[in-house]
Write a protein that holds these residues in place. Sequence first.
Motif, mmCIF file in Angstrom:
data_model
loop_
_atom_site.group_PDB
_atom_site.id
_atom_site.type_symbol
_atom_site.label_atom_id
_atom_site.label_comp_id
_atom_site.label_asym_id
_atom_site.label_seq_id
_atom_site.Cartn_x
_atom_site.Cartn_y
_atom_site.Cartn_z
ATOM 1 N N LEU A 1 0.948 -1.511 -0.118
ATOM 2 C CA LEU A 1 0.042 0.315 -0.497
ATOM 3 C C LEU A 1 0.631 1.389 0.193
ATOM 4 C CD1 LEU A 1 -2.908 0.832 0.529
ATOM 5 C CD2 LEU A 1 -3.375 0.692 3.051
ATOM 6 N N GLY A 2 1.655 0.784 0.815
ATOM 7 C CA GLY A 2 3.051 2.668 0.889
ATOM 8 C C GLY A 2 3.597 2.590 -0.814
ATOM 9 N N THR A 3 3.655 1.417 -0.941
ATOM 10 C CA THR A 3 4.479 1.724 -2.037
ATOM 11 C C THR A 3 2.995 2.086 -3.265
ATOM 12 O OG1 THR A 3 5.934 0.194 -1.996
ATOM 13 C CG2 THR A 3 6.054 0.094 -4.387
ATOM 14 N N ALA A 4 2.533 1.574 -3.985
ATOM 15 C CA ALA A 4 1.017 2.426 -4.752
ATOM 16 C C ALA A 4 0.951 3.344 -4.409
ATOM 17 C CB ALA A 4 0.402 1.173 -4.887
ATOM 18 N N ALA A 5 1.096 4.183 -2.883
ATOM 19 C CA ALA A 5 0.815 5.387 -2.263
ATOM 20 C C ALA A 5 2.295 6.321 -3.227
ATOM 21 C CB ALA A 5 0.762 5.897 -1.065
ATOM 22 N N PHE A 6 3.021 6.056 -2.720
ATOM 23 C CA PHE A 6 4.192 6.341 -3.250
ATOM 24 C C PHE A 6 4.197 6.773 -4.318
ATOM 25 C CE2 PHE A 6 9.020 7.242 -4.253
ATOM 26 C CZ PHE A 6 9.525 8.305 -3.523
ATOM 27 N N VAL B 1 2.172 6.499 -6.856
ATOM 28 C CA VAL B 1 0.200 7.164 -7.824
ATOM 29 C C VAL B 1 1.610 9.149 -7.207
ATOM 30 C CG1 VAL B 1 -1.905 8.457 -6.445
ATOM 31 C CG2 VAL B 1 -1.201 5.553 -6.678
ATOM 32 N N TYR B 2 2.052 9.381 -5.734
ATOM 33 C CA TYR B 2 3.045 10.610 -5.520
ATOM 34 C C TYR B 2 3.314 11.149 -6.845
ATOM 35 C CZ TYR B 2 5.462 13.766 -3.606
ATOM 36 O OH TYR B 2 6.781 15.458 -2.974
ATOM 37 N N TYR C 1 1.457 12.075 -10.076
ATOM 38 C CA TYR C 1 0.953 13.108 -9.581
ATOM 39 C C TYR C 1 1.995 14.522 -9.601
ATOM 40 C CZ TYR C 1 -1.463 17.544 -7.717
ATOM 41 O OH TYR C 1 -2.392 18.229 -7.340
#
Length: 74
Positions: free
Chosen positions: A60-65, A67-68, A71
């Motif tokens: 989840l942290g890798t996916a959020a990073f 996406v960041y 963006y």
Amino acid sequence: MAPNTEFPLFPFSKFRPYVPFLENKTVTRRDPWARRDAWRNDGFFSIARRRAGLFPGLGLGTAAFAVYLAYDTW
């Protein structure tokens, strides 16, 4: 004729010690700890499951990073 022994009338064959490792026989004994060690073979404690829980939230942290970064870059 009987083999030349020290006591020819003594029945040595009846009083021979039982030593299984000399006769290449394995002695199977019941493991007294088998019931207490059964949890190690349970699917809940499998190696794959332990590795999956080694880093909780890493996916989840890798996916959020990612996406960041996407963006921030575009």
